[in-house]
Design an enzyme around this catalytic site. Structure first.
Site, short mmCIF file in Angstrom:
data_model
loop_
_atom_site.label_atom_id
_atom_site.label_comp_id
_atom_site.label_asym_id
_atom_site.label_seq_id
_atom_site.Cartn_x
_atom_site.Cartn_y
_atom_site.Cartn_z
N GLU A 1 0.84 -1.21 0.00
CA GLU A 1 0.00 0.00 0.00
C GLU A 1 0.87 1.25 0.00
OE1 GLU A 1 -2.16 -0.45 3.67
OE2 GLU A 1 -3.40 -2.08 2.93
N PRO A 2 1.67 1.46 -1.02
CA PRO A 2 2.55 2.63 -1.01
C PRO A 2 1.77 3.92 -1.31
CG PRO A 2 2.71 1.50 -3.11
CD PRO A 2 1.79 0.68 -2.26
N GLY A 3 2.07 4.96 -0.58
CA GLY A 3 1.51 6.27 -0.88
C GLY A 3 2.65 7.19 -1.28
N ARG B 1 3.19 19.88 6.74
CA ARG B 1 4.20 18.94 7.25
C ARG B 1 5.33 19.60 8.07
NH1 ARG B 1 7.05 15.84 4.86
NH2 ARG B 1 6.60 13.97 6.07
N TYR C 1 5.05 18.09 11.72
CA TYR C 1 6.03 17.02 12.02
C TYR C 1 7.46 17.55 12.10
CZ TYR C 1 2.25 14.29 9.80
OH TYR C 1 1.05 13.76 9.42
N CYS D 1 -1.58 33.35 10.61
CA CYS D 1 -1.33 34.00 11.89
C CYS D 1 -1.00 32.99 12.98
CB CYS D 1 -2.54 34.84 12.27
SG CYS D 1 -2.89 36.02 10.97
N TYR E 1 0.90 14.01 0.93
CA TYR E 1 0.49 14.65 2.18
C TYR E 1 0.69 16.16 2.13
CZ TYR E 1 0.78 9.73 3.36
OH TYR E 1 0.62 8.38 3.33
N1 LLP Z 1 -1.57 2.00 4.39
C1 LLP Z 1 -2.13 2.48 5.50
C2 LLP Z 1 -3.10 1.67 6.24
C3 LLP Z 1 -1.78 3.76 5.96
O1 LLP Z 1 -2.34 4.24 7.07
C4 LLP Z 1 -0.84 4.54 5.23
C5 LLP Z 1 -0.46 5.87 5.69
C6 LLP Z 1 -0.31 4.00 4.05
C7 LLP Z 1 -0.68 2.72 3.67
C8 LLP Z 1 0.66 4.73 3.17
O2 LLP Z 1 1.85 5.07 3.82
P1 LLP Z 1 3.04 5.69 2.94
O3 LLP Z 1 3.44 4.65 1.94
O4 LLP Z 1 2.54 6.92 2.29
O5 LLP Z 1 4.10 5.97 3.94
N2 LLP Z 1 0.79 12.60 7.00
C9 LLP Z 1 2.02 11.89 7.27
C10 LLP Z 1 1.95 10.47 6.80
C11 LLP Z 1 0.80 9.71 7.42
C12 LLP Z 1 0.64 8.33 6.84
C13 LLP Z 1 -0.62 7.72 7.30
N3 LLP Z 1 -0.85 6.39 6.80
C14 LLP Z 1 3.17 12.67 6.62
O6 LLP Z 1 2.92 13.72 6.02
O7 LLP Z 1 4.33 12.27 6.74
#
Ligand code: LLP
Length: 427
Positions: free
Chosen positions: A281-283, A320, A324, A349, A378
């Site tokens: 599940e890459p984002g 971000r 973070y 502000c 994100y």
């Molecule tokens: N699968 C599930 C169940 C997830 O909760 C997430 C991300 C992903 C896959 C994808 O993760 P990735 O491959 O993108 O790392 N807002 C934060 C990141 C929060 C990620 C939440 N879950 C940031 O800006 O760093």
């Protein structure tokens, strides 16, 4: 390798930064700023790299919609062969608009509502990544109501130690709210085997985001495999999927996150041994470095011994750094040559409204453009209307062409669902 990935899709041409064949100055002129700009080529490259790395085993990439939910981005990924991982009814709606269908979709999330479960059952999705016994029982009841069987993968919190830049993005450690705690997983999975309207098809984990080492994947997978063995011994016959979540890190600065070859070398043997189809599940990996946030410098000023560069983008556009303390590289689109050290801040502000503190950057002047790098994941997805700021536009570049894929919000959009004249419901 990190550097080439960081600059994917964006390179200087004739003294100014361009996205593929389109100068960022052209986009700023046409669409205005702030604007998120995505390189279709960089998304394709990232998809292909990961897909090839996993090629030795049966697998599918389920893009995590939350990273960048734009329907044109979803449609692009679908065209490459991706499925999706969703976490809400809204993401299901977006995915469907982009042409994804039930079999393309896995549904994660710790708090799915009954409405969302119904909608996803009606859509005939591939898997519900179930995160608690309560959710499992509700899903069974809702599936029974509409006379279908719900396909289930149990999301397990493998309780391994995970290394990410911020603890908010760790999800697979003991005590995190996600998944069924490892010690309880066997019992909940056995329940799924006995409930009349659920079918246990897989096991799932997602350990965190921007993960910087392969060990937690190895440790987590070993726990899932142990569970799969126990379940088979307990009579489970339908296990087919092993979903190991997303989390693959990308380069924001000079760091070298997980090497793809190392990731594959870690994951593939366990996936092969499991006899299950591998789902990932890459984002961020697919879109993070494929995007920038383009912003214009409004002012320069000094005060209290600090130098400020004030931009027309703010923390409402890219949260971000503030949320973070995340690092984003910032480049002048047309560098002047001189350097300065400054805080790069937005108009919101809040003193937390910054993109970088005490950063050495090009000696930009009001009117100059800055590209805030690695903003494809994100970025827009976490943006808001705070300070009544209309959300930015989004642009997709493909070769020499560019298109506005989200129009900039207008003031009317800010109040579309509000009224100054309440109609009292109980009067
Ligand atoms: N699968 C599930 C169940 C997830 O909760 C997430 C991300 C992903 C896959 C994808 O993760 P990735 O491959 O993108 O790392 N807002 C934060 C990141 C929060 C990620 C939440 N879950 C940031 O800006 O760093």
């Amino acid at each position: 390798m990190g550097e080439s990935v960081l600059t994917a899709g964006f390179a200087p041409a004739d003294g100014a930064l361009a996205c593929e064949g389109v100068p960022l100055e052209t986009i700023a002129r046409d669409v205005g700023t702030p604007v998120f700009i995505y390189s279709a080529g960089a998304i394709r490259d990232a998809y292909t790299r990961l897909d090839r790395a996993l090629a030795p085993v049966p697998h599918r990439l389920h893009y995590s919609v939350k990273a960048n939910a734009n329907v044109a981005v979803l449609a692009l990924l679908r065209s490459l062969g991706a499925g999706v991982d969703i976490v809400s009814g809204g993401e299901l709606y977006r995915a469907t608009l982009a042409g994804l269908t039930g079999a393309d979709i896995v549904f994660s999330g710790v708090g799915k509502t009954e409405r969302e479960l119904r909608e996803a059952l009606a859509a005939g999705i591939l898997l519900f990544n179930v995160e608690s016994e309560g959710e499992l029982r509700l899903l069974d009841r809702v599936a029974g109501d509409i006379r279908v069987t719900a396909p289930v993968a149990l999301r397990v919190n493998p309780e391994v130690s995970v290394d990410t830049p911020h603890h908010y993005t760790r999800t697979g450690e003991r005590g995190d709210k996600f998944g069924v705690p490892y010690p309880d997983a066997l019992a909940v999975a056995q329940l799924a085997l006995t409930l009349p309207h659920t079918r246990l098809l897989g096991l799932d984990m997602h350990i965190g985001s921007q993960v910087s080492s392969v060990e937690p994947y190895r440790d987590g997978m070993l726990r899932l495999l142990e569970l799969a063995d126990d379940l088979r011994a307990a009579g489970a016959q339908d296990l087919r999927y092993l979903d190991i979540g997303g989390g693959l890190g990308v380069t924001y600065d000079t760091e070298d996150p997980i090497d793809l070859d190392e990731y594959a070398a870690t994951v593939l043997p366990h996936a092969a041994a499991s006899g299950l189809k591998l789902l990932v599940e890459p984002g961020r990996y697919l879109v993070g470095n494929a995007g920038v946030l383009l912003t214009r410098v409004l002012y320069r000023k000094e005060g209290g011994g600090r130098e400020f560069v004030i931009t027309d983008a703010g923390m409402n556009d890219l949260l971000r750094p503030s949320h973070y303390n995340a690092y984003h590289r910032i480049d002048a689109v047309r560098p002047r040559g001189g350097r300065t050290q400054a805080d790069i801040v937005g108009p919101v502000c809040e003193s937390g409204d910054f993109f970088a503190l005490a950063r050495e950057i090009d000696d930009v002047r009001p009117g100059d453009l800055l590209a805030i790098r690695s903003a494809g994941a994100y970025g827009f997805a976490m943006s808001s209307n705070y300070n009544a700021r209309p959300r930015a536009a989004e642009v997709l570049v493909d070769g020499e062409r560019f298109a506005e894929i989200t129009a900039r919000e207008q003031y009317e959009d800010l109040v579309r669902h509000e009224t100054a004249h309440p109609t009292w419901r109980n009067a």
